[in-house]
Scaffold this motif. Structure first.
Motif, PDB file in Angstrom:
ATOM      1  N   ARG A 147       0.851  -1.193   0.000  1.00 22.39           N
ATOM      2  CA  ARG A 147       0.000   0.000   0.000  1.00 22.39           C
ATOM      3  C   ARG A 147       0.884   1.240   0.000  1.00 22.39           C
ATOM      4  NH1 ARG A 147      -5.435   1.902   3.052  1.00 22.39           N
ATOM      5  NH2 ARG A 147      -6.121  -0.051   2.146  1.00 22.39           N
ATOM      6  N   VAL A 148       0.683   2.070  -1.014  1.00 19.71           N
ATOM      7  CA  VAL A 148       1.401   3.332  -1.133  1.00 19.71           C
ATOM      8  C   VAL A 148       0.383   4.449  -0.994  1.00 19.71           C
ATOM      9  CG1 VAL A 148       2.875   4.781  -2.576  1.00 19.71           C
ATOM     10  CG2 VAL A 148       3.113   2.283  -2.664  1.00 19.71           C
ATOM     11  N   ALA A 149       0.654   5.385  -0.094  1.00 20.15           N
ATOM     12  CA  ALA A 149      -0.283   6.474   0.172  1.00 20.15           C
ATOM     13  C   ALA A 149       0.405   7.816  -0.010  1.00 20.15           C
ATOM     14  CB  ALA A 149      -0.838   6.368   1.586  1.00 20.15           C
ATOM     15  N   THR A 150      -0.394   8.833  -0.283  1.00 18.37           N
ATOM     16  CA  THR A 150       0.093  10.208  -0.321  1.00 18.37           C
ATOM     17  C   THR A 150      -0.817  11.050   0.558  1.00 18.37           C
ATOM     18  OG1 THR A 150       0.666  12.076  -1.753  1.00 18.37           O
ATOM     19  CG2 THR A 150      -1.236  10.773  -2.423  1.00 18.37           C
ATOM     20  N   PHE A 151      -0.192  11.997   1.274  1.00 13.13           N
ATOM     21  CA  PHE A 151      -0.955  12.785   2.242  1.00 13.13           C
ATOM     22  C   PHE A 151      -0.309  14.157   2.380  1.00 13.13           C
ATOM     23  CE2 PHE A 151      -2.552  12.751   6.964  1.00 13.13           C
ATOM     24  CZ  PHE A 151      -3.501  13.710   6.650  1.00 13.13           C
ATOM     25  N   ASN A 152      -1.011  15.184   1.957  1.00 12.47           N
ATOM     26  CA  ASN A 152      -0.591  16.559   2.216  1.00 12.47           C
ATOM     27  C   ASN A 152      -1.020  16.878   3.644  1.00 12.47           C
ATOM     28  OD1 ASN A 152      -0.709  19.422   2.569  1.00 12.47           O
ATOM     29  ND2 ASN A 152      -0.637  19.706   0.365  1.00 12.47           N
ATOM     30  N   VAL A 153      -0.051  16.932   4.554  1.00 14.27           N
ATOM     31  CA  VAL A 153      -0.373  17.056   5.971  1.00 14.27           C
ATOM     32  C   VAL A 153      -0.628  18.499   6.407  1.00 14.27           C
ATOM     33  CG1 VAL A 153       0.844  14.961   6.631  1.00 14.27           C
ATOM     34  CG2 VAL A 153       2.086  17.135   6.588  1.00 14.27           C
ATOM     35  N   ASN A 154      -0.243  19.461   5.563  1.00 17.36           N
ATOM     36  CA  ASN A 154      -0.488  20.882   5.854  1.00 17.36           C
ATOM     37  C   ASN A 154       0.093  21.290   7.206  1.00 17.36           C
ATOM     38  OD1 ASN A 154      -1.394  23.484   5.430  1.00 17.36           O
ATOM     39  ND2 ASN A 154      -3.488  23.067   6.093  1.00 17.36           N
ATOM     40  N   GLY A 155       1.365  20.933   7.418  1.00 14.15           N
ATOM     41  CA  GLY A 155       2.053  21.307   8.646  1.00 14.15           C
ATOM     42  C   GLY A 155       2.282  20.120   9.553  1.00 14.15           C
ATOM     43  N   VAL A 161       4.233   2.514   2.342  1.00 14.31           N
ATOM     44  CA  VAL A 161       4.929   3.750   1.976  1.00 14.31           C
ATOM     45  C   VAL A 161       3.946   4.898   2.131  1.00 14.31           C
ATOM     46  CG1 VAL A 161       6.159   5.016   0.171  1.00 14.31           C
ATOM     47  CG2 VAL A 161       6.389   2.523   0.317  1.00 14.31           C
ATOM     48  N   ALA A 162       4.417   5.992   2.739  1.00 15.48           N
ATOM     49  CA  ALA A 162       3.597   7.192   2.844  1.00 15.48           C
ATOM     50  C   ALA A 162       4.408   8.384   2.351  1.00 15.48           C
ATOM     51  CB  ALA A 162       3.157   7.432   4.287  1.00 15.48           C
ATOM     52  N   CYS A 163       3.882   9.055   1.336  1.00 12.03           N
ATOM     53  CA  CYS A 163       4.504  10.255   0.796  1.00 12.03           C
ATOM     54  C   CYS A 163       3.784  11.473   1.389  1.00 12.03           C
ATOM     55  CB  CYS A 163       4.396  10.289  -0.728  1.00 12.03           C
ATOM     56  SG  CYS A 163       5.306   8.959  -1.542  1.00 12.03           S
ATOM     57  N   LEU A 164       4.528  12.355   2.008  1.00 12.69           N
ATOM     58  CA  LEU A 164       3.956  13.512   2.681  1.00 12.69           C
ATOM     59  C   LEU A 164       4.348  14.792   1.958  1.00 12.69           C
ATOM     60  CD1 LEU A 164       4.845  12.610   6.391  1.00 12.69           C
ATOM     61  CD2 LEU A 164       2.892  11.820   5.031  1.00 12.69           C
ATOM     62  N   GLN A 165       3.428  15.751   1.968  1.00 17.07           N
ATOM     63  CA  GLN A 165       3.703  17.067   1.383  1.00 17.07           C
ATOM     64  C   GLN A 165       3.315  18.168   2.372  1.00 17.07           C
ATOM     65  OE1 GLN A 165       1.128  15.162  -0.542  1.00 17.07           O
ATOM     66  NE2 GLN A 165       2.866  13.864  -1.085  1.00 17.07           N
ATOM     67  N   GLY A 179      10.932   4.190   8.670  1.00  9.13           N
ATOM     68  CA  GLY A 179      12.105   4.930   8.274  1.00  9.13           C
ATOM     69  C   GLY A 179      11.673   6.089   7.404  1.00  9.13           C
ATOM     70  N   ALA A 180      12.547   7.095   7.248  1.00  9.78           N
ATOM     71  CA  ALA A 180      12.121   8.293   6.520  1.00  9.78           C
ATOM     72  C   ALA A 180      13.300   9.011   5.885  1.00  9.78           C
ATOM     73  CB  ALA A 180      11.395   9.253   7.460  1.00  9.78           C
ATOM     74  N   ALA A 233       8.343  14.357   2.180  1.00 12.04           N
ATOM     75  CA  ALA A 233       8.969  13.241   2.887  1.00 12.04           C
ATOM     76  C   ALA A 233       8.452  11.926   2.334  1.00 12.04           C
ATOM     77  CB  ALA A 233       8.689  13.314   4.390  1.00 12.04           C
ATOM     78  N   ILE A 234       9.289  10.901   2.424  1.00 15.62           N
ATOM     79  CA  ILE A 234       8.899   9.537   2.081  1.00 15.62           C
ATOM     80  C   ILE A 234       9.134   8.667   3.301  1.00 15.62           C
ATOM     81  CG2 ILE A 234       9.315   7.533   0.599  1.00 15.62           C
ATOM     82  CD1 ILE A 234      10.259   9.451  -1.586  1.00 15.62           C
ATOM     83  N   LEU A 235       8.082   8.021   3.795  1.00 14.95           N
ATOM     84  CA  LEU A 235       8.159   7.110   4.923  1.00 14.95           C
ATOM     85  C   LEU A 235       8.006   5.680   4.420  1.00 14.95           C
ATOM     86  CD1 LEU A 235       5.703   8.881   7.436  1.00 14.95           C
ATOM     87  CD2 LEU A 235       8.008   9.575   6.750  1.00 14.95           C
ATOM     88  N   ALA A 236       8.752   4.755   5.016  1.00 15.08           N
ATOM     89  CA  ALA A 236       8.658   3.344   4.632  1.00 15.08           C
ATOM     90  C   ALA A 236       8.539   2.500   5.893  1.00 15.08           C
ATOM     91  CB  ALA A 236       9.871   2.923   3.810  1.00 15.08           C
ATOM     92  N   ARG A 237       7.531   1.660   5.944  1.00 11.20           N
ATOM     93  CA  ARG A 237       7.271   0.869   7.148  1.00 11.20           C
ATOM     94  C   ARG A 237       8.284  -0.266   7.273  1.00 11.20           C
ATOM     95  NH1 ARG A 237       3.651  -3.423   8.319  1.00 11.20           N
ATOM     96  NH2 ARG A 237       2.728  -3.261   6.244  1.00 11.20           N
TER      97      ARG A 237
END
Length: 257
Positions: free
Chosen positions: A2-10, A29-33, A53-54, A66-70
């Motif tokens: 599962r690969v996700a993307t999430f604009n966390v806005n801070g 995997v989680a890609c953050l903006q 990890g990140a 950022a890219i996070l990996a479980r």
């Protein structure tokens, strides 16, 4: 996978919400903006404690990805979008997780348009299209995940007539997105939900979330080598309805590798 993307806005003000979502959904995997934090303020200890990890590229007050990996560390490939050494905005990271290349992007908003910010958006988009073409040519399995700040079609906006002069919906932005797809990329969310009204962003004003007056601007594109692995895709819409939320909801794709 599962690969996700999430604009966390801070990430500083919404770290609790991010950690809650990670615990609940456990994306690989989680890609953050929009981290909106300098490099040294990234909450690595908390992210590691959550099992990830990140790698990240911070920027004070603005941008940041950022890219996070479980359970593992992403192997960094590229920091910053190639093609303009003078560009100092933190908008692009590329890494390998397992056997998959992950590109995390925060494409410029571009407003007001026309103007210098819109010119920057289009120039950045051209560089991104060029990089995406290089990635396709490698034959590798690739995910391009992030906040594209592009409304691809009228069905991707509540009352699209209100957006015709906005940089997210201007013909130049939509044409660039179409040219990107034409290089062989699959829009995972739309491929999985071809006719559904589905949004990833709701403004904070005028009860946009409550009225479902949203936009679809967060996208996960799959390379030709990876598209056959697509099994499902969706939006964790309820996350947007929580206390002190981001104005985006996490968007994800399930891949059978």
């Amino acid at each position: 996978m599962r690969v996700a993307t999430f604009n966390v806005n801070g990430i500083g003000s919404r770290l609790g919400a991010l950690l809650q979502w990670l615990e609940e959904t456990r994306p690989d995997v989680a890609c953050l903006q929009e981290l909106k934090a300098p490099q040294e303020r990234f909450p690595l200890a908390e992210i590691n404690a959550a099992g990830y990890g990140a790698i990240w590229q911070g920027q004070k007050s603005w941008n940041g990805v950022a890219i996070l990996a479980r359970g593992t560390e992403p192997v960094e490939v590229t920091r910053g979008l190639p093609g303009d050494d003078s560009d100092e905005q933190s908008r692009y990271l590329e890494a390998v997780v397992g056997e998959v290349v992950i590109a995390c992007l925060y494409l410029p908003n571009g407003n007001p348009a026309p103007g210098p910010k819109f010119d920057y958006k289009l120039a950045w988009f051209e560089r991104f299209i060029a990089r995406a073409a290089q990635l396709v040519e490698t034959g590798a399995p690739v995910v391009l995940a992030g906040d594209y700040n592009v409304i691809p079609t009228e069905r991707d906006a509540y009352k699209p007539e209100r957006w015709v002069t906005d940089a997210l919906f201007r013909p130049e932005s939509r044409a660039a997105f179409e040219r990107l797809l034409a290089r062989g990329w699959t829009d995972a969310l739309r491929a999985t939900h071809p006719d559904e009204v589905i949004y990833t962003f709701w403004d904070y004003f005028r009860d946009a979330y409550g009225r479902n007056a949203g936009l679809r601007i967060d996208h996960l594109l799959l390379s030709p080598a990876l598209a056959p692995a697509l099994r499902s895709a969706g939006v964790d819409r309820d996350v947007r309805g929580r206390e002190k939320p981001s104005d985006h909801a996490p968007t994800w794709v399930e891949l059978d590798l």
